[in-house]
Design an enzyme around this catalytic site. Structure first.
Site, short mmCIF file in Angstrom:
data_model
loop_
_atom_site.label_atom_id
_atom_site.label_comp_id
_atom_site.label_asym_id
_atom_site.label_seq_id
_atom_site.Cartn_x
_atom_site.Cartn_y
_atom_site.Cartn_z
N THR B 1 0.83 -1.21 0.00
CA THR B 1 0.00 0.00 0.00
C THR B 1 0.86 1.25 0.00
OG1 THR B 1 -1.72 -1.07 1.28
CG2 THR B 1 -1.71 1.32 1.29
N ARG B 29 -13.00 -9.52 -0.52
CA ARG B 29 -12.52 -8.80 0.66
C ARG B 29 -11.99 -7.41 0.28
NH1 ARG B 29 -7.32 -6.41 2.21
NH2 ARG B 29 -7.08 -6.66 4.44
N VAL B 30 -12.37 -6.43 1.07
CA VAL B 30 -11.83 -5.08 0.92
C VAL B 30 -11.25 -4.67 2.27
CG1 VAL B 30 -12.42 -2.66 0.56
CG2 VAL B 30 -13.43 -4.41 -0.91
N ASP B 32 -8.70 -1.59 4.41
CA ASP B 32 -8.89 -0.20 4.82
C ASP B 32 -8.59 0.79 3.70
OD1 ASP B 32 -6.17 -0.70 4.76
OD2 ASP B 32 -5.73 0.69 6.39
N THR B 52 -0.78 2.22 6.97
CA THR B 52 -0.49 0.96 6.28
C THR B 52 -0.46 -0.17 7.30
OG1 THR B 52 1.10 -0.16 4.83
CG2 THR B 52 2.01 1.31 6.49
N GLY B 53 -0.73 -1.38 6.82
CA GLY B 53 -0.69 -2.50 7.76
C GLY B 53 -1.79 -3.50 7.50
N ASP B 54 -2.27 -4.10 8.58
CA ASP B 54 -3.34 -5.09 8.49
C ASP B 54 -4.69 -4.35 8.40
OD1 ASP B 54 -5.27 -7.01 8.83
OD2 ASP B 54 -4.32 -7.96 10.56
N GLY B 55 -5.15 -4.20 7.16
CA GLY B 55 -6.35 -3.40 6.93
C GLY B 55 -7.61 -3.95 7.56
#
Lengths: 219, 136
Positions: B1, B29-30, B32, B52-55
């Site tokens: 991202t 799946r969507v 963040d 950024t990261g685990d959305g």
């Protein structure tokens, strides 16, 4: 003789403060670009747009993110990366104008490689905020973006094939039968659901996807 | 991202995000990325944020909205970024993620959890892009 109207004392006291605030902000007068990760080329592209090119903040964000989409930064941006369980790449993008608070976004967009440009089209040419899936693709194409096109790459297909050979591990399924294989997946009995919760002291601590998410697999 | 924020010469601020999401996600799946306030947020009066990261986790907390609102209430960018990340970590100690914050004065900072985070900056005082590293 009528007495002269005087400004309230409080107003007189606050006036220098408000002027100071305006002065500080206006004194900046210089552009700034910040982006996640060491995506230097994307940051440079945004900088060139906003500094040399005199673009607006919105257009600079589009320029920067578009550069990352073209470069496929870390495989986490743009086409050709992050295949889903079916091996397909889809794109999510968002643009927000901090002046008007307008937002445009696309989610799970298929067949169109220009994510951030599609998001800006949503912001500029609709009264909506977020379009999803194939309808987002149709909108983007109808508004002039190229497509439909295959968003997969040899790298993403190879990654997907390796994943399938590894029994589709790791994956994002939980509380399913066949979770340690490629499925088909079915819900386990309801009363055996593991919500991944641990209760300690007064805090509910919940497990996340830390075993899956990493430098090259993230949002 | 990639999540990006820009302040232009007029003082206008914008933020945006582009991503292809998590690898091997369940189709449909969507994360963040397209959620305002989660992956990015901007307000001319205050500043902007990118994440950024685990959305899947981050979109439950709207960390960038939190960052900007914290700065509106007087926090410095560093404090606002750390506060937003800590709110998630309190509930999800093993979540992976990071945010950056920038205010209208151009002051910036980052905060992260469970990984080392880097963010890039370019302004008129720099000869080229500079990369800042934030340790968890």
């Amino acid at each position: 003789m009528a007495p002269k109207k005087r400004p309230p004392l409080l107003l007189l006291l606050l006036l220098p403060l408000s002027l100071l605030s305006i002065t500080v902000d206006a004194a900046l007068g210089q552009a700034v670009v910040v982006s996640t990760w060491a995506f230097r080329e994307a940051t440079r592209a945004a900088w060139r747009a906003v500094d040399g090119g005199g673009s607006s903040a919105v257009d600079a964000v589009v320029a920067g993110c578009s550069a990352c989409e073209e470069l496929r930064c870390d495989g986490t941006v743009g086409p050709g990366g992050s295949p889903d369980e079916n091996g397909e790449t889809t794109l999510d993008a968002l643009i927000m104008d901090g002046t008007t608070m307008e937002v445009g976004a696309v989610a799970g967009m298929r067949y169109v490689k220009d994510g951030i440009k599609a998001a800006k089209l949503v912001m500029d040419y609709t009264k909506h905020t977020l379009l999803v899936g194939e309808k987002a693709s149709l909108f983007a194409i109808s508004m002039g973006l190229p497509g439909p096109t295959n968003l997969s790459s040899p790298e993403s297909i190879e990654k997907w094939n390796n994943w399938k050979e590894n029994n589709c591990q790791p994956n994002f399924r939980k509380n399913v039968i066949n979770g340690n294989s490629c499925g088909p997946y079915h819900p386990e009995f309801e009363n055996s659901c593991d919500h991944g919760e641990e209760r300690g002291s007064n805090i509910l601590r919940v497990k996340s996807n830390s075993d899956v998410i990493g430098r090259h697999n993230h949002d | 991202t990639i999540s990006m924020a820009v302040i232009d010469k007029m003082g206008h601020i914008a933020a945006g995000t582009s991503t292809n999401g998590a690898t091997f996600k369940v189709p449909g799946r969507v994360g963040d990325g397209p959620i305002a306030g989660s992956s990015a947020y901007a307000d001319d009066e205050v500043g902007a944020c990118g994440a950024t990261g685990d959305g899947d986790i981050m979109m439950r907390f709207l960390p960038c909205y939190q960052v900007v609102e914290s700065m509106r209430r007087g926090m410095e960018p560093k404090q606002a970024a750390a506060d937003a990340v800590s709110r998630i970590a309190r509930k999800y100690p093993d979540f992976v993620g990071a945010v950056f914050a920038i205010n209208t004065k151009g002051e910036h900072a980052g905060a992260c959890h469970n990984w080392t985070f880097q963010y890039s900056v370019r302004n008129a005082n720099m000869d080229d892009v500079e990369v800042f590293t934030v340790e968890p």
